[in-house]
Design a protein around this motif. Structure first.
Motif, PDB file in Angstrom:
ATOM      1  N   ARG A 140       0.831  -1.191   0.000  1.00  0.00           N
ATOM      2  CA  ARG A 140       0.000   0.000   0.000  1.00  0.00           C
ATOM      3  C   ARG A 140       0.871   1.248   0.000  1.00  0.00           C
ATOM      4  O   ARG A 140       1.964   1.273   0.553  1.00  0.00           O
ATOM      5  N   VAL A 141       0.354   2.309  -0.662  1.00  0.00           N
ATOM      6  CA  VAL A 141       1.095   3.574  -0.720  1.00  0.00           C
ATOM      7  C   VAL A 141       1.045   4.248   0.646  1.00  0.00           C
ATOM      8  O   VAL A 141      -0.035   4.559   1.163  1.00  0.00           O
ATOM      9  N   GLN A 142       2.229   4.450   1.213  1.00  0.00           N
ATOM     10  CA  GLN A 142       2.339   5.169   2.478  1.00  0.00           C
ATOM     11  C   GLN A 142       3.095   6.489   2.329  1.00  0.00           C
ATOM     12  O   GLN A 142       2.900   7.408   3.124  1.00  0.00           O
ATOM     13  N   THR A 143       3.984   6.563   1.331  1.00  0.00           N
ATOM     14  CA  THR A 143       4.789   7.777   1.133  1.00  0.00           C
ATOM     15  C   THR A 143       4.787   8.148  -0.342  1.00  0.00           C
ATOM     16  O   THR A 143       4.993   7.291  -1.199  1.00  0.00           O
ATOM     17  N   ILE A 144       4.581   9.447  -0.637  1.00  0.00           N
ATOM     18  CA  ILE A 144       4.657   9.974  -2.000  1.00  0.00           C
ATOM     19  C   ILE A 144       5.716  11.064  -2.004  1.00  0.00           C
ATOM     20  O   ILE A 144       5.563  12.114  -1.351  1.00  0.00           O
ATOM     21  N   GLU A 145       6.803  10.828  -2.718  1.00  0.00           N
ATOM     22  CA  GLU A 145       7.913  11.777  -2.786  1.00  0.00           C
ATOM     23  C   GLU A 145       7.885  12.512  -4.119  1.00  0.00           C
ATOM     24  O   GLU A 145       7.600  11.922  -5.159  1.00  0.00           O
ATOM     25  N   VAL A 146       8.201  13.820  -4.081  1.00  0.00           N
ATOM     26  CA  VAL A 146       8.232  14.663  -5.272  1.00  0.00           C
ATOM     27  C   VAL A 146       9.633  15.233  -5.423  1.00  0.00           C
ATOM     28  O   VAL A 146      10.183  15.810  -4.476  1.00  0.00           O
ATOM     29  N   VAL A 147      10.214  15.083  -6.620  1.00  0.00           N
ATOM     30  CA  VAL A 147      11.575  15.539  -6.897  1.00  0.00           C
ATOM     31  C   VAL A 147      11.556  16.381  -8.169  1.00  0.00           C
ATOM     32  O   VAL A 147      10.867  16.049  -9.128  1.00  0.00           O
ATOM     33  N   GLY A 148      12.341  17.483  -8.173  1.00  0.00           N
ATOM     34  CA  GLY A 148      12.505  18.310  -9.361  1.00  0.00           C
ATOM     35  C   GLY A 148      11.544  19.469  -9.459  1.00  0.00           C
ATOM     36  O   GLY A 148      11.587  20.216 -10.447  1.00  0.00           O
ATOM     37  N   ASN A 149      10.696  19.651  -8.479  1.00  0.00           N
ATOM     38  CA  ASN A 149       9.738  20.750  -8.541  1.00  0.00           C
ATOM     39  C   ASN A 149      10.383  22.051  -8.090  1.00  0.00           C
ATOM     40  O   ASN A 149      11.323  22.058  -7.278  1.00  0.00           O
ATOM     41  N   GLY A 150       9.884  23.161  -8.621  1.00  0.00           N
ATOM     42  CA  GLY A 150      10.355  24.478  -8.215  1.00  0.00           C
ATOM     43  C   GLY A 150       9.208  25.460  -8.195  1.00  0.00           C
ATOM     44  O   GLY A 150       9.033  26.224  -7.253  1.00  0.00           O
ATOM     45  N   TYR A 151       8.429  25.459  -9.261  1.00  0.00           N
ATOM     46  CA  TYR A 151       7.314  26.390  -9.350  1.00  0.00           C
ATOM     47  C   TYR A 151       6.137  25.918  -8.498  1.00  0.00           C
ATOM     48  O   TYR A 151       5.455  26.727  -7.868  1.00  0.00           O
ATOM     49  N   TYR A 152       5.892  24.617  -8.486  1.00  0.00           N
ATOM     50  CA  TYR A 152       4.776  24.064  -7.720  1.00  0.00           C
ATOM     51  C   TYR A 152       5.287  23.409  -6.446  1.00  0.00           C
ATOM     52  O   TYR A 152       6.402  22.874  -6.401  1.00  0.00           O
ATOM     53  N   SER A 153       4.427  23.412  -5.429  1.00  0.00           N
ATOM     54  CA  SER A 153       4.771  22.742  -4.171  1.00  0.00           C
ATOM     55  C   SER A 153       4.515  21.242  -4.295  1.00  0.00           C
ATOM     56  O   SER A 153       3.734  20.804  -5.147  1.00  0.00           O
ATOM     57  N   PRO A 154       5.139  20.425  -3.438  1.00  0.00           N
ATOM     58  CA  PRO A 154       4.878  18.978  -3.483  1.00  0.00           C
ATOM     59  C   PRO A 154       3.410  18.647  -3.255  1.00  0.00           C
ATOM     60  O   PRO A 154       2.876  17.712  -3.858  1.00  0.00           O
ATOM     61  N   GLU A 155       2.740  19.422  -2.402  1.00  0.00           N
ATOM     62  CA  GLU A 155       1.328  19.152  -2.142  1.00  0.00           C
ATOM     63  C   GLU A 155       0.480  19.353  -3.393  1.00  0.00           C
ATOM     64  O   GLU A 155      -0.443  18.585  -3.672  1.00  0.00           O
ATOM     65  N   GLU A 156       0.784  20.413  -4.174  1.00  0.00           N
ATOM     66  CA  GLU A 156       0.026  20.651  -5.401  1.00  0.00           C
ATOM     67  C   GLU A 156       0.235  19.530  -6.410  1.00  0.00           C
ATOM     68  O   GLU A 156      -0.711  19.104  -7.087  1.00  0.00           O
ATOM     69  N   ILE A 157       1.465  19.044  -6.494  1.00  0.00           N
ATOM     70  CA  ILE A 157       1.745  17.968  -7.448  1.00  0.00           C
ATOM     71  C   ILE A 157       1.068  16.678  -7.019  1.00  0.00           C
ATOM     72  O   ILE A 157       0.490  15.948  -7.844  1.00  0.00           O
TER      73      ILE A 157
END
Length: 361
Positions: A140-157
């Motif tokens: 099950r998905v427990q963690t969602i990591e975001v890499v390479g963003n600058g303009y958008y926040s991880p929450e928005e992605i």
């Protein structure tokens, strides 16, 4: 009764008159027979003629033709029915033969597979089912990591991705996740989705480095990316801080969609050429790392494009052929000029590989 004399004979008995039969020839009948025969022959001949006339009449011929056609149809139908019966029998025979072969194959398979082999197969099947169930239940998905963003926040992605904690990691569609992000966030150029077992989903995004300002037919300013995708609507004051696109007007756009160049009737093909020339030019400007030096671009047509370099040089690039070479050549030409120099530079290469520089006062 006794007679008086022996020599006296008894009187002869009188015979009754004999009736004549119809077949008995008489002179009168013999005279009538030729006439009767002629009359009978005449009647028979008339009947035969009448029958021949009826047979040769159009109605008789048509009736005969219809009878022959009916016989022909009945004959064809009978042959077709016979053919179908034979085909059905042949299919039934082939089906029965296939069924027999299948039964024989099953019997041979049962004979070849021993009980021990069946046990091993059942054990392996149980292991596979257990593994599949464990993957579905436990990963099950427990963690969602975001890499390479600058303009958008991880929450928005993450919100645009449409994936929540608790979703099955193995059943998450990577294509759907990437498509959702790029559709909702215009500044995202590309997305790579990676599953890190047992419970992590990694989102690697790439954002557009630069945006360009362009106006629509209503006079509003919009920011677009190098591939022509609309990112947002801005005020004219903010548009001045971006590379401005001149001599090209777009239709009122939709955020996140590709722009459409405004064109009069029967000029749609030329407008599409303008759009292709614009996207090619903006892409090559980014590849040549000239985003900070270029102030504006002008695309009145697909074969006449130009740029403004730092506001000092008006650079004529001609058409879109060899744009990468022209921009690299522009760097060399600018490096040879003095820091305060200004003027025009012709890189249309209309005369071989030469650049024509005209400096102002």
């Amino acid at each position: 009764m006794e007679y008086e004399s022996k020599d006296r004979r008894p009187p002869a008995r009188r015979q009754p008159a004999r009736r004549r039969s119809g077949n008995e020839r008489t002179p009168e009948r013999a005279q009538r027979r030729p006439a009767e025969r002629r009359e009978r022959d005449s009647f028979v001949e008339q009947e035969r003629r009448r029958e021949r006339g009826e047979r040769n009449s159009p109605a008789a011929k048509e009736a005969q033709r219809r009878r022959e056609e009916r016989k022909e149809r009945d004959s064809r139908a009978a042959r077709e029915a016979q053919r179908r019966r034979e085909e059905r029998k042949e299919r039934e025979r082939l089906d029965e033969l296939r069924q027999k072969q299948k039964r024989k194959a099953k019997r041979r398979t049962r004979k070849r597979i021993s009980p021990e082999t069946w046990k091993r197969l059942l054990i392996m099947g149980g292991i596979v089912v257990a593994v599949v169930l464990s993957m579905v239940i436990f990963f099950r998905v427990q963690t969602i990591e975001v890499v390479g963003n600058g303009y958008y926040s991880p929450e928005e992605i993450v919100q645009a991705a449409g994936v929540a904690e608790g979703d099955n990691l193995l059943t998450v569609s990577r294509g759907s996740v990437a498509g959702n992000i790029m559709a909702q966030l215009p500044y995202i150029e590309s997305v790579r989705v990676t599953r890190n077992l047992p419970n992590t989903l990694l989102l690697t995004v790439s954002e557009f480095d630069a945006t360009y300002a362009v106006t629509d037919t209503e006079g509003d300013w919009y920011l677009i990316t190098a591939n022509g995708k609309v990112t947002e609507k801005v005020e004219a004051r903010e548009a001045k801080s971006h590379i401005q696109v001149t001599e090209l007007t777009i239709e009122p756009p939709t955020i996140g969609e590709i722009i459409q160049v405004h064109a009069d009737e029967e000029e749609e093909l030329a407008a599409q050429g303008q759009l292709n020339a614009l996207t090619s030019l903006l892409t090559e400007i980014e590849n040549a790392e000239l985003v900070k030096q270029i102030v504006s671009v002008s695309v009145p047509s697909s074969y006449h494009i130009s740029v403004s370099y730092e506001g000092r040089f008006a650079v004529d690039l001609g058409n879109t052929e060899r744009l990468d070479y022209k921009l690299e050549f522009l760097k060399k030409v600018i490096a040879e000029q003095k820091e305060y120099a200004s003027g025009t530079i012709d890189l249309s290469l209309s005369e071989g590989e030469e650049a024509h520089v005209m400096l102002g006062d």
